[in-house]
Design a protein around this motif. Structure first.
Motif, PDB file in Angstrom:
ATOM      1  N   ARG A  41      41.880  42.091  37.625  1.00 41.89           N
ATOM      2  CA  ARG A  41      42.054  42.000  39.183  1.00 41.89           C
ATOM      3  C   ARG A  41      40.672  42.067  39.766  1.00 41.89           C
ATOM      4  N   ILE A  42      40.770  41.734  40.928  1.00 43.17           N
ATOM      5  CA  ILE A  42      39.224  41.487  41.651  1.00 43.17           C
ATOM      6  C   ILE A  42      38.932  43.102  41.923  1.00 43.17           C
ATOM      7  N   ALA A  81      43.189  35.823  46.637  1.00 42.32           N
ATOM      8  CA  ALA A  81      43.930  36.854  46.128  1.00 42.32           C
ATOM      9  C   ALA A  81      45.153  37.022  46.933  1.00 42.32           C
ATOM     10  N   ALA A  82      44.956  37.327  48.303  1.00 42.23           N
ATOM     11  CA  ALA A  82      46.050  37.453  49.371  1.00 42.23           C
ATOM     12  C   ALA A  82      47.131  36.231  49.346  1.00 42.23           C
ATOM     13  N   LEU A 110      48.943  27.623  36.614  1.00 43.07           N
ATOM     14  CA  LEU A 110      49.191  27.942  38.164  1.00 43.07           C
ATOM     15  C   LEU A 110      48.145  27.013  39.020  1.00 43.07           C
ATOM     16  N   VAL A 111      47.085  26.736  38.567  1.00 40.69           N
ATOM     17  CA  VAL A 111      45.904  25.849  39.157  1.00 40.69           C
ATOM     18  C   VAL A 111      46.316  24.639  39.353  1.00 40.69           C
ATOM     19  N   SER A 112      46.625  23.978  38.041  1.00 40.98           N
ATOM     20  CA  SER A 112      46.935  22.622  37.758  1.00 40.98           C
ATOM     21  C   SER A 112      47.998  22.186  38.386  1.00 40.98           C
ATOM     22  N   LEU A 135      39.827  33.148  39.589  1.00 39.79           N
ATOM     23  CA  LEU A 135      40.581  34.208  38.589  1.00 39.79           C
ATOM     24  C   LEU A 135      41.371  34.999  39.837  1.00 39.79           C
ATOM     25  N   ALA A 136      41.104  35.108  41.097  1.00 43.15           N
ATOM     26  CA  ALA A 136      41.880  35.706  42.061  1.00 43.15           C
ATOM     27  C   ALA A 136      43.179  35.635  42.210  1.00 43.15           C
ATOM     28  N   ILE A 137      43.430  34.195  41.551  1.00 43.93           N
ATOM     29  CA  ILE A 137      44.722  33.775  41.732  1.00 43.93           C
ATOM     30  C   ILE A 137      45.800  34.742  40.796  1.00 43.93           C
TER      31      ILE A 137
END
Ligand SMILES: [Zn+2]
Lengths: 746, 140
Positions: free
Chosen positions: A38-39, A275-276, A350-352, A362-364
């Motif tokens: 987590r951040i 993150a939000a 998730l990102v791709s 990484l905040a994702i």
């Protein structure tokens, strides 16, 4: 000492505590630090800057400049780096907050470094910044590659540099890059024959390799000394330093232009936004659970059915990725994945494929939890080799992608076009030996970047396009490779017929390629893919998955000498070469797609192909015109058009006959109903309580994740033990000796 | 209201039933695994992924090994649409791959418009500034 009186000393406990704090036997990895992705909380400065009112327009301006600084760093590196993978884009340039939270990354390259690079930075801050013999200062460059300190896998090296402005740290910049050769047991830094972590070459926790912007010559010499390819190591350390200096200079210029607080605020605000937004998107998904499993079909040394199981749930605003039920880890095979690399796979999925519009951060994963059984292939321990962890975490990409699509396909809004699984295996050759330029090398061919894409919900997938782990990277120029290295790509990047995931929309097809040593007296190859017995890449919503594929080998012949005699005997596809066998006296054989390093004599041919992207939807719903187009382009055979897509072609013109096709499809639908059973009846006949006899099966069976099968034995998940595989040569010798005994007793 | 779930499945939230999107057939209760409402066939994987290399000569041929791998095909019992394929080990019980919380779905869709087709997409959403009166605000 002997004269000291006990009564005058501090209490035992205090003495022990004082002794232990002053004498660290071995600092080692920090599992607590690694476990928390987590951040972190805002620093005092970040809090002050953002509390006083963030200027969104100013921050957006700075963000754009940051992005171009990172992309510039990427370009500088690809143009200067010696590592072949780096040249082809298997790298990422990133910027972090002063506390080591990833803020942004270069648009191109490997997403995995976004999930990895922050952990070694946090490690340095926590353990070295206040350690008098280390410390952190402007002009430092650290380097690391050990996955148990947050690295991706041992051939990947991450280097990072703090950025100070007016004596205060405002950021970190980092570059992660697949370096390859690192003095491992097999050349190129990764391979099937790694049997322990100590076979995997140099393992660096974060070490400072440069001070005051200068590389430390003793350490450079040490690192060069630890690799087969000192030229690669020496040159690339300089390139890394140059890139980080360039990005640092851009950041400092931003501080001078806008003020350091504006940079600090931008870096922090970016990751808080991400993150939000990721949290909001998880809440958009319906609550529920998606289950999925993919089987690895090899340990890289022997065929084995190794389960990777995922239960991915959305509940109370969290996305929980639970990989319990996966196989126990293997003591002496390199396919084990530390849970940090599973995290990389989840982020990549998730990102791709799900939220490609979000910054690569990484905040994702702030709203994501990842669970696995310690000691399983999905949460490996330091006792086992891990350099081929992508065998597992590439499948985490696929299962994450599929889960989010199954949960979210019906949503009123998508952030990326819904797409079936991308092909997920590193099919390539790794080479080692002495080149025509008399240099010792060991590294990889960029063919692994030629993975085909999955079918989209409304269109066919892309043929051999880019890897599932990176964006906008290259498969390399054949001519460039041949100039540097002593092998020739005898067949290069030719799409193989029927090598695609069939469906209403088909997945992309994979190309075939081959290599043959042309000039070297000391040369060899290895390969490291799975998927020769069990398909690695599923289809989506009724589509079929990737075919399986082997390595084909034509040995004990010099094909160059044969072709010099008669070029007409050559065939342009591995299928024809293997089936027609034009080279008299050669040995032809196929091998599972993982091949330990072996010497290749001049003119011996090694042939492989990429697998395929998954298909989408029912083959009978495919537009006959698209089938005809595939047929015309050689993507599929006539047999596939007829037997799978149920297309009827006019025997005179070869054109699709629409009426007969409709009739053939209607007949096939009736045949489906006739040959299938209602679910309950089917399950009663099909379901077994245990894995099939004769199949070496590893992992849980069905939904009971507490019992793990491990070949001939079973174990409880809470008493999991690593699996030790016998040497395949010993197994073969024992089998031959047994046969010999039957002859002797005759 | 009917909610699209997959290429071939939707859920009628009012009746809480799975339905085939291809033919409209009512499959069964949406609180159950959709697969139990289908017809199933275990396909020899070599029929789909045919051997490209001579199977009499080579151990690995581009076709999966049927002792290790089967393809389960789940059909709509009315129109025979291939709703799902599952690559699995012979004898492995079919995976309950999709379990949705129907109550949550009802809560979420109470505030959403019914879709007649999947959204697809990939384009970033339009920012809906209140003062511009974009679609959805009910004003021109
Ligand atoms: Zn139907």
């Amino acid at each position: 000492m002997n004269e000291m009186h006990r009564g005058e000393l501090p209490g035992d406990d205090e003495l022990k505590a004082r002794f232990l704090s002053a004498n660290t036997l071995f600092l080692g990895p920090d599992t607590e630090l690694l476990a928390d992705h987590r951040i972190q909380a805002r620093s005092t400065r970040e809090e002050r800057v953002l509390r006083d009112g963030a200027d969104d327009h100013l921050f957006e301006e700075i963000r754009a400049s940051l992005q171009s600084a990172l992309d510039e760093g990427f370009e500088v590196t690809t143009n200067a780096i010696v590592s072949p993978a780096g040249k082809f884009g298997d790298m990422t340039v990133t910027v972090f907050t002063a506390n080591g939270d990833l803020s942004s990354a270069s648009l191109r390259g490997v997403i995995g470094f976004c999930a990895a690079s922050g952990f070694p930075i946090r490690y340095v801050i926590k353990h070295f910044e206040h350690e008098p013999t280390v410390g952190v200062r402007a002009g430092d460059m650290f380097i690391m590659n050990d996955p148990f300190y947050g690295g991706v896998h041992s051939p990947d090296q991450i280097s990072f540099m703090p950025v100070y402005h007016d004596g205060e740290r405002v950021a970190w910049v980092a570059i992660g890059l697949h370096e390859g050769e690192n003095g491992a047991r097999e050349p190129g830094g990764m391979g099937p024959a790694m049997e322990s972590p100590w076979d995997e070459g140099i393992k660096m926790p974060p070490i400072r390799v440069a001070e005051n912007y200068r590389l430390k010559f003793d350490l450079v010499n040490y690192l060069q000394n630890s690799s087969r390819d000192p030229r690669l190591v020496g040159a690339d350390l300089k390139v890394r330093l140059a890139t980080l200096r360039r990005v640092e200079a851009r950041l400092l210029a931003l501080c001078d232009t806008y003020g350091a607080n504006a940079l600090v605020g931008t870096l922090r605000q970016s990751l808080e936004y991400v993150a939000a937004e990721a949290t909001r998107r998880v809440r958009e998904l319906p609550e529920g659970t998606v289950r999925g499993q993919i089987f690895l079909d090899t340990t890289m040394r022997e065929d084995a059915l190794i389960r990777f199981y995922a239960r991915i749930s959305v509940r109370d605003g969290r996305l929980v990725c639970d990989f319990r039920g996966s196989s126990p880890q293997f003591m002496n095979r390199p396919i084990n994945a530390p849970i940090t690399s599973i995290r990389i796979g989840v982020l990549m999925g998730l990102v791709s494929f799900i939220w490609p519009d979000l910054p690569r951060s990484l905040a994702i994963l702030d709203p994501v939890d990842i669970l696995a059984t310690p000691g399983s292939v999905a949460d490996a321990t330091r006792e086992v080799p891990t350099c081929l962890n992508m065998q597992v975490f590439f499948k985490a990409i696929t299962l994450t992608q599929m889960a989010l699509l199954k949960l979210g396909f019906g949503l009123p809004r998508h952030y990326g076009n819904p797409i079936a699984p991308w092909f997920n295996q590193p099919v390539t050759f790794i080479y080692g030996g002495v080149t025509q330029h008399v240099e010792q090398v060991g590294n990889l061919c960029a063919d692994l970047n030629g993975m085909p894409g999955g079918a989209k919900w409304d269109a066919d997938g892309e043929h051999s396009m880019s890897p599932n782990f990176a964006a906008y990277v290259d498969t390399g120029e054949t001519e460039l490779v041949e100039e540097d290295l002593p092998f020739v790509q005898v067949i290069s990047k030719r799409l193989l017929t029927d090598n695609c995931g069939f469906g209403k929309f088909r997945g992309g097809a994979g190309y075939e390629f081959s290599v043959a040593n042309r000039y070297s007296d000391v040369w060899g190859f290895l390969a490291l893919a799975g998927g020769s017995k069990f398909s690695t890449t599923p289809g989506m919503f009724g589509g079929y998955g990737s075919p399986t594929y082997p390595i084909s080998m034509i040995k004990e012949v010099d094909v160059f000498a044969e072709l010099a005699r008669d070029a007409g005997i050559f065939r342009g596809s591995l299928v024809d070469l293997m089936n027609e066998r034009p080279f008299a006296g050669a040995s032809y054989r196929t091998h599972r797609a993982a091949l330990p390093f072996e010497m290749a004599r001049k003119g011996e041919l090694y042939l492989q192909s990429q697998g395929a992207g998954g298909g989408w939807g029912d083959v009978l719903d495919r537009d006959p015109a698209l089938v005809a187009k595939d047929l015309e382009e050689g993507i599929i055979s006539t047999a596939t058009a007829q037997d799978i897509y149920r297309i009827v072609l006019d025997p005179r013109t070869g054109a699709v006959d629409p009426q007969s096709t409709e009739a053939a499809r209607t007949a096939e639908r009736a045949a489906r109903l006739a040959r299938s059973l209602p679910y309950a009846e089917f399950a009663a006949a099909w379901n077994r309580d245990t894995p099939p006899a004769g199949v070496p099966y590893y992992g849980a069976w069905g939904e009971d994740v507490d019992t793990l099968y491990a070949g001939d034995t079973t174990m409880r998940a809470d008493a999991i033990q690593p699996i030790f595989m016998p040497d395949p040569r010993e197994v073969r010798i024992a089998a031959l000796e047994a046969r010999l005994r039957t002859y002797e007793s005759c | 209201m009917k909610v699209i779930v997959t290429e071939y499945l939707r859920i009628d939230l009012d009746t809480e039933q799975w339905e085939c999107r291809r033919c409209g057939h009512v499959l069964g209760p949406a609180r159950q695994n959709y697969k139990v409402h289908t017809r199933v066939y275990a396909r020899d994987p070599r029929e789909i992924h045919k051997p490209l290399l001579d199977a009499t000569r080579y151990e690995y041929t581009y076709a999966p090994d049927p002792a290790w791998c089967a393809i389960l095909e789940f059909y709509c019992p009315a129109c025979a649409a291939l709703i799902e394929t599952e690559y699995t080990v012979p004898g492995h019980p079919p995976i309950n791959d999709l379990e949705l919380d129907i109550d949550c779905l009802k809560r979420q869709w109470a505030e959403r418009e019914e879709l007649s087709a999947p959204a697809g997409g990939g384009l970033p959403p339009q920012v809906d500034h209140a003062c511009h009166g974009h679609a959805g605000s009910g004003r021109p």
